[in-house]
Scaffold this motif. Structure first.
Motif, PDB file in Angstrom:
ATOM      1  N   SER A   1      14.618  50.537  55.701  1.00 57.61           N
ATOM      2  CA  SER A   1      15.217  49.441  56.452  1.00 57.61           C
ATOM      3  C   SER A   1      16.329  48.783  55.652  1.00 57.61           C
ATOM      4  CB  SER A   1      14.145  48.400  56.787  1.00 57.61           C
ATOM      5  OG  SER A   1      13.162  48.975  57.609  1.00 57.61           O
ATOM      6  N   PHE A   2      16.085  48.614  54.355  1.00 64.00           N
ATOM      7  CA  PHE A   2      17.109  47.954  53.537  1.00 64.00           C
ATOM      8  C   PHE A   2      18.298  48.866  53.307  1.00 64.00           C
ATOM      9  CE2 PHE A   2      13.251  45.594  52.631  1.00 64.00           C
ATOM     10  CZ  PHE A   2      13.703  44.310  52.870  1.00 64.00           C
ATOM     11  N   LEU A   3      18.036  50.171  53.224  1.00 62.05           N
ATOM     12  CA  LEU A   3      19.163  51.112  53.104  1.00 62.05           C
ATOM     13  C   LEU A   3      20.051  51.007  54.337  1.00 62.05           C
ATOM     14  CD1 LEU A   3      17.714  54.465  51.710  1.00 62.05           C
ATOM     15  CD2 LEU A   3      19.073  52.754  50.536  1.00 62.05           C
TER      16      LEU A   3
ATOM     17  N   PHE B   1       9.644  40.619  46.816  1.00 64.56           N
ATOM     18  CA  PHE B   1      11.081  40.450  46.631  1.00 64.56           C
ATOM     19  C   PHE B   1      11.819  40.290  47.962  1.00 64.56           C
ATOM     20  CE2 PHE B   1       9.822  42.665  42.737  1.00 64.56           C
ATOM     21  CZ  PHE B   1      10.350  41.796  41.807  1.00 64.56           C
ATOM     22  N   PHE B   2      11.110  39.862  48.978  1.00 59.50           N
ATOM     23  CA  PHE B   2      11.723  39.741  50.301  1.00 59.50           C
ATOM     24  C   PHE B   2      12.984  38.882  50.244  1.00 59.50           C
ATOM     25  CE2 PHE B   2      12.043  37.804  54.541  1.00 59.50           C
ATOM     26  CZ  PHE B   2      12.149  38.959  55.290  1.00 59.50           C
TER      27      PHE B   2
ATOM     28  N   THR C   1      15.405  44.233  67.599  1.00 59.88           N
ATOM     29  CA  THR C   1      15.146  42.877  67.118  1.00 59.88           C
ATOM     30  C   THR C   1      16.287  42.356  66.278  1.00 59.88           C
ATOM     31  OG1 THR C   1      13.666  41.476  65.848  1.00 59.88           O
ATOM     32  CG2 THR C   1      13.933  43.725  65.083  1.00 59.88           C
ATOM     33  N   ASP C   2      16.327  41.024  66.146  1.00 60.82           N
ATOM     34  CA  ASP C   2      17.341  40.366  65.339  1.00 60.82           C
ATOM     35  C   ASP C   2      16.719  39.632  64.169  1.00 60.82           C
ATOM     36  OD1 ASP C   2      19.714  41.116  66.394  1.00 60.82           O
ATOM     37  OD2 ASP C   2      19.679  39.614  67.976  1.00 60.82           O
ATOM     38  N   ARG C   3      15.470  39.945  63.860  1.00 59.50           N
ATOM     39  CA  ARG C   3      14.811  39.263  62.767  1.00 59.50           C
ATOM     40  C   ARG C   3      14.384  40.277  61.724  1.00 59.50           C
ATOM     41  NH1 ARG C   3      14.051  34.269  62.450  1.00 59.50           N
ATOM     42  NH2 ARG C   3      14.442  33.133  64.349  1.00 59.50           N
ATOM     43  N   LEU C   4      14.643  39.950  60.469  1.00 65.61           N
ATOM     44  CA  LEU C   4      14.370  40.925  59.419  1.00 65.61           C
ATOM     45  C   LEU C   4      12.884  41.250  59.316  1.00 65.61           C
ATOM     46  CD1 LEU C   4      15.466  42.688  57.256  1.00 65.61           C
ATOM     47  CD2 LEU C   4      15.498  40.769  55.701  1.00 65.61           C
ATOM     48  N   SER C   5      12.033  40.205  59.386  1.00 61.18           N
ATOM     49  CA  SER C   5      10.599  40.475  59.216  1.00 61.18           C
ATOM     50  C   SER C   5      10.084  41.307  60.382  1.00 61.18           C
ATOM     51  CB  SER C   5       9.831  39.165  59.095  1.00 61.18           C
ATOM     52  OG  SER C   5      10.319  38.235  60.031  1.00 61.18           O
ATOM     53  N   THR C   6      10.536  40.961  61.600  1.00 58.42           N
ATOM     54  CA  THR C   6      10.135  41.748  62.770  1.00 58.42           C
ATOM     55  C   THR C   6      10.637  43.179  62.647  1.00 58.42           C
ATOM     56  OG1 THR C   6      10.590  39.716  63.958  1.00 58.42           O
ATOM     57  CG2 THR C   6       9.971  41.616  65.270  1.00 58.42           C
ATOM     58  N   LEU C   7      11.845  43.295  62.138  1.00 57.00           N
ATOM     59  CA  LEU C   7      12.442  44.617  61.985  1.00 57.00           C
ATOM     60  C   LEU C   7      11.581  45.488  61.079  1.00 57.00           C
ATOM     61  CD1 LEU C   7      16.172  45.345  61.491  1.00 57.00           C
ATOM     62  CD2 LEU C   7      14.564  46.444  60.003  1.00 57.00           C
ATOM     63  N   LEU C   8      11.151  44.916  59.956  1.00 52.88           N
ATOM     64  CA  LEU C   8      10.335  45.690  59.020  1.00 52.88           C
ATOM     65  C   LEU C   8       9.021  46.111  59.676  1.00 52.88           C
ATOM     66  CD1 LEU C   8      10.922  43.609  55.782  1.00 52.88           C
ATOM     67  CD2 LEU C   8      11.653  45.941  56.193  1.00 52.88           C
ATOM     68  N   LEU C   9       8.397  45.141  60.359  1.00 55.80           N
ATOM     69  CA  LEU C   9       7.121  45.429  61.008  1.00 55.80           C
ATOM     70  C   LEU C   9       7.285  46.528  62.059  1.00 55.80           C
ATOM     71  CD1 LEU C   9       4.161  44.329  61.156  1.00 55.80           C
ATOM     72  CD2 LEU C   9       4.914  43.092  63.193  1.00 55.80           C
TER      73      LEU C   9
ATOM     74  N   PRO D   1      20.375  40.989  60.564  1.00 52.88           N
ATOM     75  CA  PRO D   1      19.251  40.350  61.275  1.00 52.88           C
ATOM     76  C   PRO D   1      18.662  39.149  60.547  1.00 52.88           C
ATOM     77  CG  PRO D   1      18.501  42.368  60.241  1.00 52.88           C
ATOM     78  CD  PRO D   1      19.977  42.281  59.988  1.00 52.88           C
ATOM     79  N   VAL D   2      19.392  38.069  60.508  1.00 50.50           N
ATOM     80  CA  VAL D   2      18.849  36.824  59.966  1.00 50.50           C
ATOM     81  C   VAL D   2      19.246  35.683  60.894  1.00 50.50           C
ATOM     82  CG1 VAL D   2      18.736  37.371  57.509  1.00 50.50           C
ATOM     83  CG2 VAL D   2      20.891  36.648  58.505  1.00 50.50           C
ATOM     84  N   SER D   3      18.483  34.589  60.842  1.00 51.16           N
ATOM     85  CA  SER D   3      18.810  33.431  61.666  1.00 51.16           C
ATOM     86  C   SER D   3      19.689  32.484  60.864  1.00 51.16           C
ATOM     87  CB  SER D   3      17.531  32.718  62.091  1.00 51.16           C
ATOM     88  OG  SER D   3      16.946  32.109  60.964  1.00 51.16           O
ATOM     89  N   VAL D   4      20.268  31.517  61.552  1.00 53.97           N
ATOM     90  CA  VAL D   4      21.134  30.543  60.895  1.00 53.97           C
ATOM     91  C   VAL D   4      20.368  29.834  59.782  1.00 53.97           C
ATOM     92  CG1 VAL D   4      22.383  28.396  61.248  1.00 53.97           C
ATOM     93  CG2 VAL D   4      22.571  30.234  62.922  1.00 53.97           C
ATOM     94  N   LEU D   5      19.128  29.445  60.074  1.00 52.32           N
ATOM     95  CA  LEU D   5      18.335  28.733  59.068  1.00 52.32           C
ATOM     96  C   LEU D   5      18.100  29.617  57.844  1.00 52.32           C
ATOM     97  CD1 LEU D   5      16.932  25.940  58.834  1.00 52.32           C
ATOM     98  CD2 LEU D   5      14.797  27.135  59.298  1.00 52.32           C
ATOM     99  N   ASP D   6      17.841  30.894  58.085  1.00 44.28           N
ATOM    100  CA  ASP D   6      17.662  31.834  56.965  1.00 44.28           C
ATOM    101  C   ASP D   6      18.875  31.818  56.050  1.00 44.28           C
ATOM    102  OD1 ASP D   6      15.204  32.706  57.834  1.00 44.28           O
ATOM    103  OD2 ASP D   6      16.015  34.382  58.996  1.00 44.28           O
ATOM    104  N   VAL D   7      20.055  31.881  56.674  1.00 47.60           N
ATOM    105  CA  VAL D   7      21.294  31.939  55.884  1.00 47.60           C
ATOM    106  C   VAL D   7      21.464  30.659  55.084  1.00 47.60           C
ATOM    107  CG1 VAL D   7      23.802  32.052  56.020  1.00 47.60           C
ATOM    108  CG2 VAL D   7      22.428  33.541  57.448  1.00 47.60           C
ATOM    109  N   VAL D   8      21.236  29.518  55.736  1.00 48.13           N
ATOM    110  CA  VAL D   8      21.444  28.252  55.048  1.00 48.13           C
ATOM    111  C   VAL D   8      20.433  28.097  53.914  1.00 48.13           C
ATOM    112  CG1 VAL D   8      21.465  25.757  55.322  1.00 48.13           C
ATOM    113  CG2 VAL D   8      22.431  27.209  57.091  1.00 48.13           C
ATOM    114  N   ALA D   9      19.214  28.561  54.145  1.00 44.50           N
ATOM    115  CA  ALA D   9      18.188  28.459  53.103  1.00 44.50           C
ATOM    116  C   ALA D   9      18.560  29.281  51.873  1.00 44.50           C
ATOM    117  CB  ALA D   9      16.829  28.903  53.651  1.00 44.50           C
ATOM    118  N   MET D  10      19.425  30.276  52.050  1.00 45.65           N
ATOM    119  CA  MET D  10      19.854  31.066  50.892  1.00 45.65           C
ATOM    120  C   MET D  10      20.485  30.188  49.814  1.00 45.65           C
ATOM    121  SD  MET D  10      21.432  34.504  52.619  1.00 45.65           S
ATOM    122  CE  MET D  10      20.373  35.592  53.580  1.00 45.65           C
TER     123      MET D  10
END
Lengths: 449, 305, 271
Positions: free
Chosen positions: B26-28, B168-169, B231-239, C107-116
Motif C-alpha cells: 500500500s505504501f509503495l 510507524f503509521f 476509499t479515501d482514508r489511509l487506515s481503511t485503505l490498509l484494512l 488518502p488523508v483527511s484535512v485534520l490528518d494533514v494539519v496534525a502532521m
C-alpha cells in the motif's frame, strides 16, 4: 593438458570467426536484437517509459500460452513459432491497452498501472500454463524457453524471423524519427503543433512490443527488458545529442549481443540471455563511470575543479576586499585568518586548505600563523577576480531582464561571454557611479560580501 | 470437488503471504514506487542462489538473509543511480533488477549439477507443495500438530509487517505524503524509505516459496490499488487491502481447483490464479468507482438546484 | 540607492550573530550543476516581522528558503536560528511548501494533514494523540476551515488547500515560518485569511518569511523586504527599499512587471 588447451583454442577460433553454423546464427541474431533494442529503448528511455518494456514483456506470457493451447485444441502440435509469437504480440498489445486504460479511466497512477498489468497478466499466464502442462498428447515444456530464452535452439527460420522483424522495427523507427524525437522531447509542444500524440505513442509502444516479442526466443521475457533499457542508458552517458544516442545505443546493444553470445558459446553452462545482459550491464557500468557527457568520473572531476576554483576566487576576493578596506599595501600587509573567517562562513580547516592550495598555485606566499600574504601574481589574480565579480553584479543590475541565462560567474574573462563592447559600457557605468575614473579596479556596485 | 485440510493450509499460507504484501505494498503504491516491488522481487534471485550455493540447503536463514540483502541492495542501487547517475527512476530500476536477475540465472546455471534450485520455483512459486514441508509444533489445547513451515514463516512476516505499520503509521504517512515537511520536522525520509524497502525485501523473500517472486508483485500492488479506488482514508485503505488479499487467496485457490475442471482440465497453479483474481477484483472496483462517479455527477446538479 | 552603499547595506553583522536574531543567513551560495542559483547571501532577518521575498522568476526565491531548511545542498554558507545551527533548531522553524509539492489525491483527511504539524514535537513512535488532534482543530479554526476537518484533501479548492497548509504550520507552533508562495493562485477570501494569520503571528512575536510575486500588495503586506535576483539587490524595511530604482535593478526591463510596479507605487506605495 596441451591437447586440451589446443582444443580450447581451436574452439575459441571457431567461435570468434563464426565458423559454426549454429554459432553464426546465434551471434548474428542476438547482435541484431541488441541493435533494434538499443534504438527503440532510446525512445522509451527519453519518453520516461523505460519500464513499459517490463509490463509488455510480462504481458506476452499469457498470449504465448493461450496461443499454444488454442493450437493444441485445434489439433496441432502447439509449438509453431510464428503462431506463438503472434499470441505474444496480442498479449503485449492487450497489456499496453490495459495500462493506458487504467491510467486514464481510474485515479491509479502510471507506476501502479504497469505493476497491475504485468503481475495480473503474468499470473493469468501462469494459471493457463498450469493447465497447458497437463494437456494430453503434447508437451508444453517448450514454452518455458520463453521465460529465459533458449538461444542455443535457434534455427534458420527463427533467425530469419528475427532479422526481418528487427529490420522492420528499425525502418519504422527511422521513418518516424523526427516525430518520435519531438514526442520524447516535448509532448505538450507536439500536441499543440497538431501532431497525433496518441498515435505516435501507439507506434512507440508497438515498436517496443515488436522487439519484445522477437526477443523472447533469444533472451526470454525478463531479460528482453534489459535489452530495451541498458544499451540506451549506456549511450546516454556519452552524448546528449539524440541522433548520436540512437547510433551509440544501437552499437552498444549490438556489441552486447555479439560479445555476450560469443562468451556464452565459449563457456560451459552460461545461458546466453543472461550473459548478454551481464555484458550490457558491464558496458553500462563503464559508461556510467567514464562516460564523456554524464559519466560520474567526468562529472565528479568537473564538480571538484569547479569547487576548487570557486573556493580560490572566494579566497582571493575576500583577501582583496580586506586589503581594499584597510587601504593597505598588498605587498606588505598580512591577510589575517580571523578577518577572513568573519567574511566567509568557512571553518578554520577549510580556510587553511584553501590557502595551501593557493600557495601551491603561487598565488600567496607561505601561510603563516596569523594569516598570509598575497604574491604579486596573487594580487593580480585577486584584482581580476574581483573586477569580474563586480562587473557581473553590475551586469545583473543593469541587464536584470536577460541576466540569469547569461551569467557564468566562473568564466575566466567576462569579455568572452558578454563581448568587449558590453564590458566597456559596464565599466563606463561603474566609473560614473563610483567616480573612480581610470582606477585599475572599479568600485563595487553593491555592498561587499 | 473435494476440500482437504491440505487445501486449508494452502489458503491460509497464501492469505498470509498476500496480506503481508498488501500491507507494505500500500505504501509503495501511495509513494508511486509500485515498480520497486517488481524490481526487488526479480532481483532476489542471485541472493537466493548464492546463499543456496554456500549452505546447500533450501530453507535456511542464510538464504533468507542473503536474498533480503540483495533486495535492499536493489533499492539502494536504484536510488543511487537515480540521484548520482541522474537516470530516470524507472530506468534505474530496470537496469539494476535485470542485471541482478541475469546474474542469478548464470549462478544457478553454473551450479546446476550441485544444487537443485529451480528458477521457475522462484518465479512462480509452489504454493501447492508448502503443506508437505511441516514442522511439529506443540500447541496449548491442541497438543502436537504438524504445521507447514511456510505458514509459520509467513505468519511471522505478516505479524512483523502489521506491527511495523502500526508502530510507524504516523511516520509512514508523513513521509509518503510530504517528504520535504518530514525532513524539516526531523524525520529522515531516507531512513523511513529504506526501512520500508527492507520490509518489502523481507516480505518478498518470505513469499517467494509460496507465491513466487513475480506473483508477489500482484499482491504488493493490486490489492492496494483496488482499495485505493474504494476509499479515501489511509487506515481503511490498509484494512481493505489486507482483506482483499485474503479474499484473493481463498477465491484464487478455490478457482484453481474448480475452474479448470469445467473445461476438462485438471487443476492449475494457485498462485497464478490468485494473481489473476486480484486483477478481477481491480476490474470490479474500477467499474464500481466509475459508476459511483457517474451517479454523483448526475445527481450533483439536481442537488444544487 | 542609499542602502546599496558599501557597509551600510551589509545586513549580516560581521562580528556577532546575536542570539535575538531569529534567522541569520551568512555567506550562502547554492549552485545546481555549474550554474549558481543564488550567491553570497548575507541576511539577518528581524524579529516579529512579516518579511516579503520578491524577485523575478528564476531569481532563487524558493531556493533561498529551501537552502535555509537544508532541503537543497549548499555550496557554502551557514544558517543560524536564534544564534544556533539550524540542524539543532528544526522545531523552531515551520515550513509551508508550495501547494503543488504534494499529491492532493493522497488518502488523508484535512485534520490528518494539519496534525502532521505536531509530529515534530511528538517525535518517533509516539502516535497521534488527542492533544495533537485538538491542536490541529484549533489551527483549522484560526484559518476558518474547522468545518472541513474530516474532508478528504482531494475535495478542497486551491485556496482551501493553502489554508490547510497554513493551519499545519500553525499547529507546529514554530517561532519562524518560511512560506513558499502562499498567495499563489488563491481566492480573495483565502488571501485575506492568510494575511490575517500573518499579522496575528507577528503580534505574537513570530517571524514570517514569505515568498511573494504580486508587487501590487507588497507595500500593504510586508514590514520588511528582500529583493532578490540571484543575489540580494536590497533588503530592509519596506518603506526604505521598495523603490522604483530597486525594482528596476531587481526586475530589469521586464516591461509588464515594471508597469505593474509603477501602478503599485502610484497606489500609495513609497516612491
Amino acid at each position: 593438458m596441451t591437447g586440451g588447451e589446443s582444443e580450447f583454442s581451436e574452439i575459441f577460433v571457431r567461435v570468434l570467426l563464426l565458423r559454426d553454423y549454429n554459432t553464426r546464427l546465434v551471434v548474428l541474431s542476438t547482435a541484431l536484437l541488441g541493435i533494434a533494442g538499443g534504438v527503440v529503448g532510446s525512445f522509451l528511455l527519453l519518453r520516461k517509459r523505460a519500464l513499459m518494456g517490463d509490463a509488455i514483456a510480462h504481458a506476452t506470457f499469457p498470449g504465448v500460452v493461450a496461443a499454444f493451447m488454442l493450437l493444441v485444441l485445434l489439433g496441432g502440435d502447439g509449438r509453431f513459432l510464428p503462431w506463438l509469437l503472434l499470441g505474444a504480440l496480442a498479449g503485449g498489445a492487450l497489456g499496453c491497452v490495459a495500462v493506458v486504460w487504467i491510467r486514464t479511466a481510474t485515479r491509479i497512477k502510471d507506476d501502479a498501472a504497469m505493476g497491475i498489468v504485468l503481475s495480473v497478466f503474468f499470473g493469468g499466464g501462469v494459471a493457463l500454463f498450469g493447465m497447458a502442462q497437463r494437456m494430453p498428447g503434447t508437451s508444453a515444456a517448450g514454452l518455458k524457453s520463453f521465460l529465459y530464452g533458449n538461444t542455443a535452439a535457434m534455427v534458420w527460420g527463427d533467425f530469419l524471423l528475427l532479422a526481418v522483424s528487427a529490420v522492420v522495427v528499425l525502418v519504422i523507427a527511422l521513418f518516424f524519427f523526427k516525430e518520435l524525437r519531438l514526442l520524447c522531447f516535448d509532448e505538450a509542444f507536439a500536441r499543440a503543433q497538431g501532431w497525433p500524440v496518441r498515435f505516435l505513442d501507439g507506434i512507440l509502444l508497438a515498436l517496443a512490443a515488436g522487439i519484445t516479442v522477437v526477443g523472447l526466443q533469444a533472451v526470454g521475457i525478463i531479460l528482453i527488458i534489459a535489452m530495451l533499457i541498458i544499451p540506451a542508458a549506456s549511450a546516454r552517458q556519452w552524448t546528449h545529442r539524440f541522433g548520436w544516442m540512437l547510433i551509440l545505443a544501437a552499437a552498444l546493444g549490438g556489441a552486447s549481443g555479439w560479445v555476450g553470445s560469443t562468451v556464452s558459446a565459449l563457456l560451459p553452462k552460461a545461458p546466453a540471455g543472461a550473459v548478454i545482459v551481464l555484458t550490457a550491464a558491464a558496458i553500462f557500468l563503464v559508461s556510467l563511470l567514464a562516460g564523456s557527457d554524464r559519466g560520474l568520473a567526468r562529472r565528479g572531476w568537473r564538480a571538484r575543479k569547479l569547487a576548487q576554483r570557486v573556493e580560490r576566487q572566494h579566497l582571493l576576493r575576500a583577501a582583496f576586499e580586506l586589503l581594499e578596506e584597510q587601504n593597505a599595501d598588498p605587498r606588505t600587509t598580512l591577510v589575517r585568518w580571523s578577518d577572513l573567517a568573519r567574511r566567509r562562513s568557512w571553518t578554520a580547516h577549510r580556510l587553511r586548505r584553501a590557502a595551501t592550495r593557493a600557495y601551491n598555485d603561487a598565488l600567496v606566499n607561505k601561510p603563516e600563523a596569523d594569516g598570509f600574504q598575497l604574491s604579486d601574481r596573487g594580487w593580480r589574480e585577486a584584482t581580476r577576480v574581483t573586477r569580474n565579480h563586480r562587473l557581473w553584479e553590475l551586469y545583473l543590475i543593469e541587464r536584470a531582464d536577460i541576466a540569469p541565462s547569461h551569467v557564468d560567474r566562473d568564466a575566466d574573462t567576462i569579455e568572452h561571454v558578454l563581448g568587449p563592447d558590453l564590458v566597456r559600457e559596464l565599466e563606463r557605468v561603474m566609473a560614473r557611479q563610483g567616480g573612480g575614473g581610470g582606477a585599475p579596479l572599479p568600485p563595487s556596485p553593491h555592498p561587499l560580501s | 470437488m473435494e476440500w482437504y485440510a491440505f487445501d486449508t493450509w494452502i489458503v491460509l499460507t497464501g492469505a498470509l503471504s498476500a496480506g503481508a504484501c498488501a500491507l507494505v505494498g500500500s505504501f509503495l503504491v501511495l509513494r508511486r514506487m509500485s515498480m520497486m516491488g517488481d524490481a526487488i522481487s526479480h532481483a532476489v534471485l542471485p541472493g537466493l542462489a548464492v546463499a543456496f550455493l554456500i549452505t546447500g540447503a533450501r530453507s535456511s536463514w542464510v538464504m533468507f538473509a542473503g536474498a533480503a540483502a540483495i533486495g535492499l541492495l536493489t533499492a539502494v542501487g536504484t536510488e543511487w543511480l537515480h540521484r548520482k547517475g541522474r537516470m530516470d527512476e524507472g530506468a534505474s530500476m530496470g537496469i539494476v533488477f535485470t542485471t541482478f536477475f541475469a546474474l542469478g540465472l548464470v549462478l544457478i546455471a553454473r551450479a546446476a549439477d550441485r544444487v537443485d534450485l529451480d528458477p521457475e520455483c522462484v518465479l512462480y512459486g509452489a504454493l501447492e507443495l508448502t503443506p508437505l514441508d511441516t514442522v511439529a509444533l506443540a500447541l496449548p489445547f491442541f497438543g502436537e500438530a504438524d504445521v507447514p513451515r511456510a505458514f509459520l514463516v509467513l505468519l511471522a512476516v505478516f505479524v512483523l509487517n502489521l506491527v511495523a505499520v502500526a508502530v510507524f503509521f504516523k511516520e509512514l504517512r508523513l513521509v509518503c505524503f510530504d517528504p520535504a515537511l518530514a525532513a524539516t520536522l526531523g524525520f529522515g525520509a531516507k531512513r523511513v524509505h529504506y526501512g520500508l524497502m527492507t520490509l518489502v525485501a523481507v516480505t518478498t523473500v518470505a513469499s517467494f516459496e509460496a507465491v513466487g517472486s513475480i506473483l508477489v508483485i500482484a499482491m504488493l500492488i493490486v490489492p492496494a490499488a483496488t482499495a485505493r479506488l474504494l476509499t479515501d482514508r489511509l487506515s481503511t485503505l490498509l484494512l481493505l487491502a489486507v482483506l482483499l488479499a485474503f479474499a484473493a487467496a481463498a477465491v484464487g485457490h478455490f478457482a484453481a481447483i474448480t475452474v479448470p475442471v469445467w473445461f476438462g482440465f485438471a487443476d492449475t497453479s494457485t498462485a497464478g490464479t490468485m494473481a489473476f483474481v486480484t486483477g478481477l477484483f481491480f476490474l470490479g472496483a474500477a467499474g464500481y468507482a466509475s459508476l459511483r462517479r457517474r451517479l454523483q455527477t448526475r445527481s450533483t446538479p439536481i442537488a444544487t438546484l | 540607492m542609499k542602502q546599496l552603499e558599501p557597509q551600510s547595506g551589509r545586513w549580516a553583522n560581521d562580528a556577532t550573530h546575536g542570539a535575538e536574531v531569529p534567522l541569520s543567513v551568512h555567506d550562502l551560495t547554492v549552485a545546481y550543476e555549474r550554474k549558481p542559483v543564488i550567491w553570497d547571501i548575507d541576511l539577518d532577518f528581524p524579529a516579529d516581522a512579516i518579511v516579503g521575498i520578491i524577485g523575478p522568476n528564476g531569481a532563487g526565491k524558493s531556493t533561498l528558503i529551501k537552502a535555509c531548511l537544508d532541503l537543497v545542498p549548499r555550496a557554502s554558507g551557514e544558517i543560524l536560528v536564534y544564534g544556533r545551527p539550524y540542524a539543532r533548531q528544526r522545531q523552531r522553524v515551520g515550513y509551508v511548501p508550495q501547494r503543488e509539492s504534494v499529491d492532493w489525491d493522497f488518502p488523508v483527511s484535512v485534520l490528518d494533514v494539519v496534525a502532521m504539524g505536531t509530529y515534530g514535537r511528538l517525535g518517533w513512535l509516539r502516535p497521534v494523540n488527542r492533544r495533537s488532534r485538538a491542536l490541529a482543530l484549533e489551527a483549522l479554526e484560526r484559518v476558518g476551515m474547522a468545518d472541513f476537518a474530516s474532508r478528504q484533501i482531494s475535495q478542497l479548492s486551491g485556496g482551501q488547500q493553502q489554508r490547510t497548509f497554513l493551519a499545519r504550520a500553525l499547529a507546529q507552533d514554530a517561532d519562524i515560518y518560511l512560506m513558499d508562495e502562499p498567495f499563489a493562485a488563491v481566492d480573495a477570501a483565502t488571501e485575506r485569511a492568510v494575511v490575517e494569520v500573518l499579522r496575528e503571528l507577528r503580534k505574537r512575536g513570530r517571524t514570517c518569511l514569505v515568498v511573494h510575486h504580486d508587487l501590487a500588495t507588497v507595500a500593504e503586506y510586508f514590514d520588511w523586504l528582500v529583493m532578490l535576483n540571484m543575489r540580494v539587490v536590497a533588503a530592509g524595511p519596506t518603506a526604505d527599499v521598495f523603490t522604483n530604482e530597486n525594482l528596476r535593478k531587481t526586475y530589469g526591463g521586464r516591461l509588464t512587471l515594471l508597469s505593474e510596479a509603477a501602478a503599485a507605487l502610484r497606489r500609495g506605495g513609497p516612491a
